[in-house]
Scaffold this active site. Structure first.
Site, mmCIF file in Angstrom:
data_model
loop_
_atom_site.group_PDB
_atom_site.id
_atom_site.type_symbol
_atom_site.label_atom_id
_atom_site.label_comp_id
_atom_site.label_asym_id
_atom_site.label_seq_id
_atom_site.Cartn_x
_atom_site.Cartn_y
_atom_site.Cartn_z
ATOM 1 N N HIS A 212 -47.750 62.640 34.284
ATOM 2 C CA HIS A 212 -46.794 63.629 33.249
ATOM 3 C C HIS A 212 -45.965 62.161 31.796
ATOM 4 O O HIS A 212 -46.441 63.534 31.117
ATOM 5 C CB HIS A 212 -45.295 63.914 34.221
ATOM 6 C CG HIS A 212 -44.702 65.138 33.332
ATOM 7 N ND1 HIS A 212 -44.290 66.241 33.337
ATOM 8 C CD2 HIS A 212 -43.698 64.577 32.394
ATOM 9 C CE1 HIS A 212 -43.920 66.759 32.259
ATOM 10 N NE2 HIS A 212 -42.757 65.807 32.201
ATOM 11 N N GLU A 213 -45.571 61.243 32.198
ATOM 12 C CA GLU A 213 -45.112 61.092 30.938
ATOM 13 C C GLU A 213 -46.135 60.693 30.396
ATOM 14 O O GLU A 213 -45.789 59.853 28.558
ATOM 15 C CB GLU A 213 -44.086 60.328 31.345
ATOM 16 C CG GLU A 213 -42.866 60.615 32.130
ATOM 17 C CD GLU A 213 -42.503 61.159 31.451
ATOM 18 O OE1 GLU A 213 -41.855 61.408 30.229
ATOM 19 O OE2 GLU A 213 -41.652 61.961 32.105
ATOM 20 N N HIS A 222 -44.455 69.844 27.394
ATOM 21 C CA HIS A 222 -44.126 70.599 28.543
ATOM 22 C C HIS A 222 -44.968 71.989 28.117
ATOM 23 O O HIS A 222 -44.820 72.833 27.475
ATOM 24 C CB HIS A 222 -43.197 70.771 28.171
ATOM 25 C CG HIS A 222 -41.977 69.153 29.066
ATOM 26 N ND1 HIS A 222 -40.902 68.896 28.605
ATOM 27 C CD2 HIS A 222 -41.859 68.701 30.121
ATOM 28 C CE1 HIS A 222 -40.782 68.057 28.785
ATOM 29 N NE2 HIS A 222 -41.635 67.596 29.730
ATOM 30 N N TRP A 224 -44.270 75.219 29.175
ATOM 31 C CA TRP A 224 -43.186 76.475 28.861
ATOM 32 C C TRP A 224 -43.219 75.963 27.900
ATOM 33 O O TRP A 224 -42.610 77.223 27.304
ATOM 34 C CB TRP A 224 -42.389 76.441 30.136
ATOM 35 C CG TRP A 224 -41.613 75.438 29.887
ATOM 36 C CD1 TRP A 224 -40.628 75.507 28.807
ATOM 37 C CD2 TRP A 224 -41.176 73.823 30.315
ATOM 38 N NE1 TRP A 224 -39.688 74.196 28.998
ATOM 39 C CE2 TRP A 224 -39.742 73.366 29.498
ATOM 40 C CE3 TRP A 224 -41.859 73.748 31.682
ATOM 41 C CZ2 TRP A 224 -39.439 72.295 30.469
ATOM 42 C CZ3 TRP A 224 -41.463 72.163 31.410
ATOM 43 C CH2 TRP A 224 -40.253 71.521 31.274
#
Length: 523
Positions: A212-213, A222, A224
């Site tokens: 993720h990072e 992100h 959203w």
């Protein structure tokens, strides 16, 4: 403290770092604007991809206070293995992607290996170990400096720096977007969310926090759009559904928000907030954005290697094969085949088989956009904004003047220069975009020529990329999306100009973006 040691819900500090840099680094916003310009154009025209796969050297800085925090080499190795599987779409749980989203999952063609040579040219294991007196670290980057109880970064053009330590406040990790300072560039992970063994603890024991990072480090947002739980944010990726806030834990499919049914949120994406065993994919659109990052702001790092046959280099054979024949084949024909055509088709379109591959790009529209000016030079406004600084008109400086302004130099720029601007689903940019100095022009800023542009939409220039020809036509019915993108780009240029933060190249890019916006029908 228990929450700090073993968080039960995902917490990422990347946007905190992003907003802090906007407040403290006077050039960060300007660099971001150019990076986003490049990323948008790559998304519309097809990125100038590196050949094969990109292999990135990694240095893991272990900063520990207790022996438990001084994680083992096995735990570090397990994380590198996860990264190589996740970024090459070789993770076994990719099969869990729901059928409607499965065609969108892709191979990012990025690999990772622990560095073998340190910045001084000496052999290294790719791991540094630093004992500290700090109980824990936050998202303030103290872990990245020797003087503050951490470890100084290795050169970012040669290494991906990953710091592993005890994070506080329930943070699992954070990253720095491209465009930030070199001294703090890289990724930070808490030791209980790193790798798959040792101190890694459920539900974050599959190594996906680092995946993720690193997505953030390669300019992914992100999923959203970082607008809270609203529906106006954007991750600037066309093939990820609009989503109302982060998903946590293990949602069930479909999870619908922001009217995105029937399939709902792509919660299984690496850039959501779900548990490690639930995030399993990057989309092709996200991959294009990551490749644009490697083609642009991170072009110095990594080497191109072959993608074939698995991860990592294959050793060369010690001896050549003994079975090579001494002589060439005896059966080579003396003459070329008689059936070769004498001439190539005069009109390939007519002579190609009618039932060819369906994926061939369609012809561009026969008619240009209605609002395309017949003579751009004559119809373009002769005079630009009155507030253009005079010094640009005579001799534009290389870096551009800076107005010291208030203590926070760019207070007038949105805290999240990208995230705070409405994104997906916008048909037209706000009217405020159209106020001067939205439109560039005037003496000292010559209008650059408009190149052939993208297939299907004549005249859209590729300003910030490498000049590579478009790989494929844009998606149909994307004109409104393009207008939204260009509206966002133009707002950024206007705001940066008002702060005196555009150099000559920035003004040229602004001019080309305005040309493209007009040709799409914007006014």
């Amino acid at each position: 403290m228990a929450d700090d040691t073993n968080p039960k819900r995902r917490g990422c500090g990347t946007m905190e770092v992003h907003r802090r840099l906007l407040d403290t680094d006077r050039e960060y916003a300007r660099r971001l604007a150019r990076i986003e310009d490049h990323a948008f154009r790559a998304a519309m025209s097809g990125p100038a991809l590196r050949p094969g796969c990109t292999r990135i050297p990694v240095v893991v800085h272990v900063v520990y206070r207790t022996q438990a925090q001084n994680i083992s080499q096995a735990q570090i190795d397990s994380q590198i293995t996860v990264l190589n599987r996740d970024f090459r779409k070789q993770n076994t749980d990719i099969s869990s992607v729901p059928a409607p989203f499965a065609p969108l999952a892709g191979d990012a063609r990025i690999e990772f290996e622990l560095a073998t040579v340190d910045p001084d040219g000496n052999p290294t294991s790719g791991v540094t170990r630093t004992e500290t007196n700090k109980t824990s670290f936050g998202s303030d980057d103290e872990v990245k400096f020797d003087a503050q109880g951490g470890k100084d970064a290795w050169p970012r053009d040669d290494y991906l720096n990953i710091w592993v330590c005890q994070l506080s406040g329930g943070l699992l990790g954070y990253a720095q977007f491209p465009g930030g300072p070199a001294a703090t560039d890289g990724v930070v992970c808490t030791h209980t969310g790193f790798g798959t063994t040792g101190t890694a603890a459920a539900p974050f024991d599959k190594g996906r926090t680092t995946t993720h990072e690193i997505g953030h480090w390669l300019n992914l947002r992100h999923i959203w759009g970082d607008d809270g739980n609203g529906c106006s944010g954007s991750d600037f990726v066309a093939d990820t559904p609009n989503q109302g806030g982060p998903n946590l834990g293990k949602p069930s499919f479909p999870t619908v928000s922001c009217g995105n049914g029937p399939n709902g949120d792509m919660f299984m994406n690496y850039m959501d907030y779900v548990d490690d065993d639930t995030m399993v994919m990057f989309t092709e659109g996200q991959i294009t954005r990551m490749q644009a990052c490697l083609d642009g702001p991170r072009s110095a790092i990594g080497t191109s290697v072959s993608c074939g046959g698995g991860i990592g280099p294959k050793p060369l054979p010690k001896d050549p094969p003994k079975e090579f024949p001494k002589d060439g084949p005896k059966e080579f024909p003396k003459d070329p085949p008689k059936e070769f055509p004498k001439d190539f088709p005069k009109d390939p379109k007519k002579e190609f088989p009618k039932d060819g591959p369906k994926e061939f790009p369609k012809d561009p529209p026969k008619d240009p956009p209605k609002d395309l000016p017949k003579d751009p030079k004559k119809e373009f406004p002769k005079e630009g904004p009155k507030e253009f600084p005079k010094e640009f008109q005579k001799d534009p400086p290389k870096e551009g003047p800076f107005d010291p302004g208030p203590k926070n130099v760019i207070d007038d720029i949105p805290k999240n220069i990208i995230g705070d601007i409405p994104g997906k689903g916008i048909k037209d940019p706000p009217k405020s975009f159209l106020e001067p100095p939205f439109e560039p022009g005037g003496p000292g800023f010559p209008r650059p020529p408009v190149n052939p542009g993208f297939p299907g939409i004549p005249g859209l220039p590729f300003v910030m990329g490498t000049g590579a020809p478009p790989a494929q036509p844009p998606v149909q019915d994307m004109r409104a999306q393009y207008l939204s993108y260009y509206g966002q780009i133009l707002q950024q240029y206007a705001e940066l100009h008002q702060r005196g933060m555009l150099d000559a190249q920035g003004h040229a890019s602004w001019q080309q973006a305005w040309d493209a916006y007009q040709q799409l029908g914007g006014s």
